[in-house]
Design an enzyme around this catalytic site. Structure first.
Site, short mmCIF file in Angstrom:
data_model
loop_
_atom_site.label_atom_id
_atom_site.label_comp_id
_atom_site.label_asym_id
_atom_site.label_seq_id
_atom_site.Cartn_x
_atom_site.Cartn_y
_atom_site.Cartn_z
N HIS A 147 -29.92 -42.81 30.84
CA HIS A 147 -30.23 -41.43 30.43
C HIS A 147 -31.67 -41.26 29.98
O HIS A 147 -32.01 -40.31 29.27
CB HIS A 147 -29.24 -40.97 29.35
CG HIS A 147 -27.84 -40.87 29.85
ND1 HIS A 147 -26.75 -40.80 29.01
CD2 HIS A 147 -27.33 -40.86 31.10
CE1 HIS A 147 -25.63 -40.74 29.74
NE2 HIS A 147 -25.96 -40.78 31.00
N CYS A 160 -49.65 -31.58 28.94
CA CYS A 160 -50.11 -32.61 29.89
C CYS A 160 -51.63 -32.71 29.82
O CYS A 160 -52.33 -31.69 29.96
CB CYS A 160 -49.67 -32.24 31.30
SG CYS A 160 -50.30 -33.35 32.56
N CYS A 188 -53.09 -31.55 33.47
CA CYS A 188 -53.05 -30.18 33.99
C CYS A 188 -52.75 -29.13 32.91
O CYS A 188 -52.73 -27.94 33.21
CB CYS A 188 -52.00 -30.09 35.10
SG CYS A 188 -50.31 -30.12 34.49
N ASN A 211 -14.98 -51.00 19.84
CA ASN A 211 -15.10 -49.67 19.24
C ASN A 211 -14.09 -49.57 18.10
O ASN A 211 -12.95 -50.00 18.26
CB ASN A 211 -14.75 -48.61 20.32
CG ASN A 211 -15.16 -47.21 19.92
OD1 ASN A 211 -14.97 -46.80 18.79
ND2 ASN A 211 -15.71 -46.48 20.87
C1 BV8 Z 1 -24.57 -34.94 36.12
C2 BV8 Z 1 -29.64 -37.97 27.12
C3 BV8 Z 1 -24.77 -33.96 38.29
C4 BV8 Z 1 -30.20 -36.80 26.39
C5 BV8 Z 1 -27.27 -37.56 27.63
C6 BV8 Z 1 -17.02 -35.46 35.55
C7 BV8 Z 1 -16.07 -35.04 34.70
C8 BV8 Z 1 -16.41 -34.16 33.66
C9 BV8 Z 1 -17.72 -33.72 33.46
C10 BV8 Z 1 -18.66 -34.15 34.30
C11 BV8 Z 1 -18.32 -35.00 35.35
N1 BV8 Z 1 -19.46 -35.27 36.01
C12 BV8 Z 1 -20.50 -34.61 35.42
C13 BV8 Z 1 -20.03 -33.92 34.37
C14 BV8 Z 1 -20.84 -33.13 33.49
C15 BV8 Z 1 -21.50 -33.96 32.38
C16 BV8 Z 1 -20.45 -34.62 31.51
O1 BV8 Z 1 -20.12 -35.77 31.65
N2 BV8 Z 1 -19.96 -33.81 30.55
C17 BV8 Z 1 -18.99 -34.37 29.57
C18 BV8 Z 1 -19.40 -33.90 28.19
C19 BV8 Z 1 -17.63 -33.92 29.87
N3 BV8 Z 1 -22.38 -34.98 32.94
C20 BV8 Z 1 -23.64 -34.60 33.26
O2 BV8 Z 1 -24.08 -33.47 33.15
C21 BV8 Z 1 -24.53 -35.70 33.83
N4 BV8 Z 1 -25.23 -35.22 34.99
O3 BV8 Z 1 -23.39 -35.09 36.24
O4 BV8 Z 1 -25.41 -34.45 37.10
C22 BV8 Z 1 -24.50 -32.53 38.00
C23 BV8 Z 1 -25.49 -31.63 38.29
C24 BV8 Z 1 -25.23 -30.27 38.10
C25 BV8 Z 1 -24.02 -29.83 37.53
C26 BV8 Z 1 -23.05 -30.77 37.19
C27 BV8 Z 1 -23.29 -32.13 37.41
C28 BV8 Z 1 -25.65 -36.08 32.82
C29 BV8 Z 1 -25.08 -36.70 31.60
C30 BV8 Z 1 -26.20 -37.25 30.70
C31 BV8 Z 1 -26.60 -36.26 29.62
N5 BV8 Z 1 -27.57 -36.86 28.70
N6 BV8 Z 1 -28.21 -38.15 26.84
C32 BV8 Z 1 -30.08 -36.95 24.89
O5 BV8 Z 1 -29.69 -38.04 24.42
O6 BV8 Z 1 -30.43 -35.98 24.22
S1 BV8 Z 1 -25.60 -37.77 27.24
C33 BV8 Z 1 -25.55 -38.37 25.60
O7 BV8 Z 1 -24.26 -38.05 25.14
C34 BV8 Z 1 -25.68 -39.85 25.45
O8 BV8 Z 1 -26.65 -40.42 26.27
C35 BV8 Z 1 -24.27 -40.33 25.79
O9 BV8 Z 1 -24.12 -40.44 27.17
C36 BV8 Z 1 -23.42 -39.16 25.32
C37 BV8 Z 1 -22.77 -39.47 24.01
O10 BV8 Z 1 -21.73 -40.36 24.30
P1 BV8 Z 1 -21.66 -41.79 23.52
O11 BV8 Z 1 -22.95 -42.50 23.66
O12 BV8 Z 1 -20.43 -42.44 23.98
O13 BV8 Z 1 -21.58 -41.34 21.98
P2 BV8 Z 1 -20.41 -40.54 21.23
O14 BV8 Z 1 -21.04 -40.00 20.02
O15 BV8 Z 1 -19.72 -39.66 22.18
O16 BV8 Z 1 -19.37 -41.70 20.83
C38 BV8 Z 1 -19.77 -42.74 20.00
C39 BV8 Z 1 -18.67 -43.79 20.09
O17 BV8 Z 1 -19.09 -44.92 19.31
C40 BV8 Z 1 -17.32 -43.32 19.53
O18 BV8 Z 1 -16.29 -43.72 20.40
C41 BV8 Z 1 -17.23 -44.05 18.19
O19 BV8 Z 1 -15.90 -44.37 17.86
C42 BV8 Z 1 -18.03 -45.31 18.48
N7 BV8 Z 1 -18.63 -45.96 17.31
C43 BV8 Z 1 -19.08 -45.37 16.17
N8 BV8 Z 1 -19.61 -46.34 15.35
C44 BV8 Z 1 -19.50 -47.53 16.01
C45 BV8 Z 1 -18.89 -47.29 17.26
N9 BV8 Z 1 -18.65 -48.27 18.16
C46 BV8 Z 1 -19.02 -49.54 17.81
N10 BV8 Z 1 -19.62 -49.85 16.62
C47 BV8 Z 1 -19.87 -48.87 15.70
N11 BV8 Z 1 -20.45 -49.21 14.55
#
Ligand code: BV8
Length: 253
Positions: free
Chosen positions: A121, A150, A153, A216
């Protein structure tokens, strides 16, 4: 099956030389003081973070989006890699075929010594010109002025991260997909397995015959399919796992 104790199968695979893939999310940085996406209800200044991290939000209010990313740069700059980051670098240092694929943009894996890695990402520390598309590294903890411009530019710069509805970098994603197909062992650390296509990699590894272990404190939509679920914080579970497998923590890549 959820437990805190690793199975003998997992320890044997860790002691072996087989190919390993590690997939990480925001949870791996939470013990470094960086909030996960789900922490704090996933809200920034009253707006759902998943709505801030979009091309639409940037087009509508670039200053607002830049305040979000500037604050995350400052937080990441203050943070230190934790034992989970270091343990992952130590697994790489065993010299086995290895790839780390992270969803995190904070750069803590690199600072912990990881080298064979792909940023699925993007990175907070890379900026892209919105007109020329050129990217450059900028590690200043805080940017001034916001939005940055930039030097070539004068156009506005954006963070070189992947926003929702934007495609992932193809080369990086292809490397991760290949590693998923070739892995004997995959560790899925600190991710809710909700964001795609990153969350498809653990299933691809499983389908290709890898032994896939989720680490996790919580269960996720992937837990039922995982070969093993180790319930606990990564900064505790991973060092204990390496100790049990006889892998030294201090030798980074
Ligand atoms: C795309 C960068 C084509 C920016 C990020 C299929 C099904 C459903 C939806 C979709 C699909 N395909 C595409 C989609 C849409 C979307 C998506 O997935 N939506 C989700 C919400 C349903 N995906 C996209 O848009 C992707 N692009 O598909 O392009 C397209 C084009 C046009 C139209 C449609 C599609 C792009 C996705 C990337 C977005 N950018 N980050 C930024 O950071 O600001 S995503 C960002 O959020 C992170 O990078 C990461 O990926 C996500 C967060 O998730 P996690 O990292 O897992 O974190 P989270 O907080 O959720 O969970 C933390 C976990 O840690 C928990 O389980 C917790 O219990 C655990 N934890 C806590 N403490 C600990 C621990 N584990 C271990 N030790 C600990 N101490």
């Amino acid at each position: 099956m959820s437990s805190a104790a690793p199975s003998s199968r997992l320890l044997a695979l860790l002691r072996g030389r087989g190919a390993a893939l590690v997939l990480t999310g925001a949870g791996v940085s939470s013990e470094s003081g960086i909030a996960t996406f789900r922490d704090a209800g996933g809200v920034w200044e009253g707006t759902d973070r998943m709505r801030v991290a979009t091309p639409r939000a940037f087009a509508a209010d670039p200053e607002f989006v830049w305040r979000f990313y500037d604050a995350r740069r400052a937080q990441a700059a203050r943070a230190e890699p934790n034992l989970a980051h270091r343990a992952i670098a130590a697994i790489e240092a065993t010299g086995r075929p290895f790839l780390l694929a992270t969803q995190n943009v904070d750069g803590l894996h690199e600072r912990a010594g990881s080298r064979s890695l792909v940023n699925l990402h993007g990175s907070l520390w890379s900026l892209r010109c919105t007109v020329e598309g050129t990217e450059h590294e900028d590690r200043r903890p805080q940017l001034d002025p916001l939005p940055p411009r930039c030097a070539a530019c004068g156009a506005m710069l954006r963070p070189a991260v992947v926003w929702f509805e934007e495609s992932l970098p193809m080369i990086e994603f292809a490397r991760a997909e290949r590693a998923a197909r070739e892995a004997d062992l995959a560790l899925v650390v600190g991710t809710s397995s909700l964001v795609y296509p990153a969350a498809s990699l653990q299933s691809a590894a499983l389908e290709a015959g890898a032994y896939v272990v989720e680490i996790n404190p919580e269960r996720t939509p992937f837990s039922a399919a995982a070969s093993e679920h180790l319930a606990g914080p990564a900064g505790v579970v991973l060092p204990a796992l390496l100790a049990a497998a006889g892998i030294p923590m201090d030798r980074a890549a």
